[in-house]
Write a protein that holds these residues in place. Sequence first.
Motif, PDB file in Angstrom:
ATOM      1  N   LEU A 133     -10.724 -19.650  40.455  1.00  0.00           N
ATOM      2  CA  LEU A 133     -10.840 -18.549  40.026  1.00  0.00           C
ATOM      3  C   LEU A 133     -10.470 -18.386  38.459  1.00  0.00           C
ATOM      4  N   LEU A 134      -9.711 -19.141  38.177  1.00  0.00           N
ATOM      5  CA  LEU A 134      -9.204 -19.101  36.601  1.00  0.00           C
ATOM      6  C   LEU A 134     -10.160 -19.872  35.624  1.00  0.00           C
ATOM      7  N   THR A 135     -11.448 -20.574  36.293  1.00  0.00           N
ATOM      8  CA  THR A 135     -12.276 -20.837  35.235  1.00  0.00           C
ATOM      9  C   THR A 135     -13.552 -19.940  35.180  1.00  0.00           C
ATOM     10  N   THR A 136     -13.267 -18.560  35.723  1.00  0.00           N
ATOM     11  CA  THR A 136     -14.611 -17.923  35.953  1.00  0.00           C
ATOM     12  C   THR A 136     -14.579 -16.997  34.434  1.00  0.00           C
ATOM     13  N   ASN A 137     -15.756 -16.936  33.850  1.00  0.00           N
ATOM     14  CA  ASN A 137     -16.114 -15.998  32.726  1.00  0.00           C
ATOM     15  C   ASN A 137     -14.853 -16.193  31.670  1.00  0.00           C
ATOM     16  N   CYS A 138     -14.579 -17.384  31.422  1.00  0.00           N
ATOM     17  CA  CYS A 138     -13.783 -17.504  30.119  1.00  0.00           C
ATOM     18  C   CYS A 138     -13.870 -19.079  29.744  1.00  0.00           C
ATOM     19  N   SER A 139     -13.465 -19.430  28.584  1.00  0.00           N
ATOM     20  CA  SER A 139     -13.198 -20.732  28.116  1.00  0.00           C
ATOM     21  C   SER A 139     -12.532 -21.622  28.780  1.00  0.00           C
ATOM     22  N   TRP A 140     -12.722 -22.864  28.731  1.00  0.00           N
ATOM     23  CA  TRP A 140     -11.794 -23.824  29.004  1.00  0.00           C
ATOM     24  C   TRP A 140     -10.415 -23.875  28.537  1.00  0.00           C
ATOM     25  N   VAL A 184       1.386 -14.259  34.149  1.00  0.00           N
ATOM     26  CA  VAL A 184       0.277 -14.920  34.147  1.00  0.00           C
ATOM     27  C   VAL A 184      -0.906 -14.960  32.983  1.00  0.00           C
ATOM     28  N   ARG A 185      -0.982 -13.732  32.590  1.00  0.00           N
ATOM     29  CA  ARG A 185      -1.956 -13.048  31.694  1.00  0.00           C
ATOM     30  C   ARG A 185      -3.518 -13.537  31.895  1.00  0.00           C
ATOM     31  N   ALA A 186      -3.926 -13.200  33.341  1.00  0.00           N
ATOM     32  CA  ALA A 186      -5.036 -13.777  33.675  1.00  0.00           C
ATOM     33  C   ALA A 186      -6.407 -12.528  33.565  1.00  0.00           C
ATOM     34  N   GLY A 187      -5.773 -11.350  33.147  1.00  0.00           N
ATOM     35  CA  GLY A 187      -6.742 -10.446  33.040  1.00  0.00           C
ATOM     36  C   GLY A 187      -7.179  -9.849  34.419  1.00  0.00           C
ATOM     37  N   TYR A 188      -8.541  -9.584  34.524  1.00  0.00           N
ATOM     38  CA  TYR A 188      -9.083  -9.068  35.998  1.00  0.00           C
ATOM     39  C   TYR A 188      -8.580  -9.968  36.903  1.00  0.00           C
ATOM     40  N   ARG A 189      -8.516 -11.300  36.651  1.00  0.00           N
ATOM     41  CA  ARG A 189      -8.286 -12.410  37.720  1.00  0.00           C
ATOM     42  C   ARG A 189      -7.054 -12.131  38.435  1.00  0.00           C
ATOM     43  N   SER A 190      -5.994 -11.712  37.745  1.00  0.00           N
ATOM     44  CA  SER A 190      -4.759 -11.387  38.219  1.00  0.00           C
ATOM     45  C   SER A 190      -4.823 -10.744  39.421  1.00  0.00           C
ATOM     46  N   LEU A 196      -5.499 -12.426  46.986  1.00  0.00           N
ATOM     47  CA  LEU A 196      -5.664 -13.622  47.892  1.00  0.00           C
ATOM     48  C   LEU A 196      -4.491 -14.476  48.325  1.00  0.00           C
ATOM     49  N   ALA A 197      -3.342 -14.465  47.512  1.00  0.00           N
ATOM     50  CA  ALA A 197      -2.219 -14.948  47.901  1.00  0.00           C
ATOM     51  C   ALA A 197      -1.441 -14.366  49.062  1.00  0.00           C
ATOM     52  N   LYS A 226     -12.677 -11.918  46.839  1.00  0.00           N
ATOM     53  CA  LYS A 226     -12.907 -11.077  45.595  1.00  0.00           C
ATOM     54  C   LYS A 226     -12.877 -11.912  44.422  1.00  0.00           C
ATOM     55  N   GLY A 227     -13.840 -11.855  43.540  1.00  0.00           N
ATOM     56  CA  GLY A 227     -13.979 -12.735  42.210  1.00  0.00           C
ATOM     57  C   GLY A 227     -14.559 -14.206  42.393  1.00  0.00           C
ATOM     58  N   PHE A 228     -15.136 -14.238  43.578  1.00  0.00           N
ATOM     59  CA  PHE A 228     -15.740 -15.677  43.977  1.00  0.00           C
ATOM     60  C   PHE A 228     -17.310 -15.315  44.218  1.00  0.00           C
ATOM     61  N   GLY A 229     -18.200 -15.484  43.071  1.00  0.00           N
ATOM     62  CA  GLY A 229     -19.376 -15.464  43.118  1.00  0.00           C
ATOM     63  C   GLY A 229     -20.009 -16.747  43.557  1.00  0.00           C
ATOM     64  N   ASP A 230     -21.303 -16.936  43.251  1.00  0.00           N
ATOM     65  CA  ASP A 230     -22.169 -18.181  43.467  1.00  0.00           C
ATOM     66  C   ASP A 230     -21.577 -19.340  42.731  1.00  0.00           C
TER      67      ASP A 230
END
Length: 296
Positions: A133-140, A184-190, A196-197, A226-230
Amino acid sequence: MSETRFVIPTAPQFAFERTVLSHGWRMLPPFTWDQERRTLQYVFQSAAGAVLRLRMQAVDGGVQVSSPDCPAPAPEEAAENQRAVKTMLNIEWDLSGFYAAMEAHEGYEWLADQRRGRILIAPSLWEDLAKTLLTTNCSWAQTVNMCRQLVKLGAPHPTIADCYAFPSAERIAALDFDDFAVRVRAGYRSAYLHELARKVAAGEVDLGAWLALEGDAFYRAVKSLKGFGDYAAGTVARMYGHFDRIAIDTAAHAMFAERHNGGVKGSVADIKARYERFGDWRGLVLWMDIMRHYGD
């Protein structure tokens, strides 16, 4: 203090370093990869709550595991440590079918020659879902930073500063959401991660049962979150041995453009069409091409 050491036997097709370098998880805590010593470390929290370091390195015929924090483990603790290592390195995967299938595809001999295909994962599906989830729509770089902040919420090592196990779903679910989001500062992913937790902790999502699902059912289960697309669902499916789905991200587009499309960015449909010939192995072949393109 002496440290516990044991060796897990591996099949001839197993390659420790190829597995460690199979994707970026080695860069995300609680993993640490020592390139000079060729040693992978993971900060593990046992079922009993103990936080210890597991250090893995290749030896003849297997993987040697040592722990300076557990000099005399009880049998059940030793078995738990061994299960965790086998899971992380996917030691029990049988890739003979993969290598046999690749014999029909010219230019892919390197997969068997280099014993490629095995993928490093976490000891738990919960951790792999959270990290994906923390890899989605962001840089490494953003992924690494968010993961570092998340891991700081886990149980600390008893003697080493700034050393934490990955936080359990129960730990995250118990936190106030606003506090969690700030730390965590993960934006919408938070919001997605916290939800999920909460569902895992409440038993609404049974990740243990997911491990027994067939490929399509597993993929659909992950994608229902939520947050998990293809891309995210395909990525997690691949890590758990389900290779019939294509997970396409910016790395896939970059590799495809340079290696297969004359430097021109192809569409998702173009990439899928290119890898369709690999059948049920297409997701794994795509990922191996990406990792080879980026030099592991």
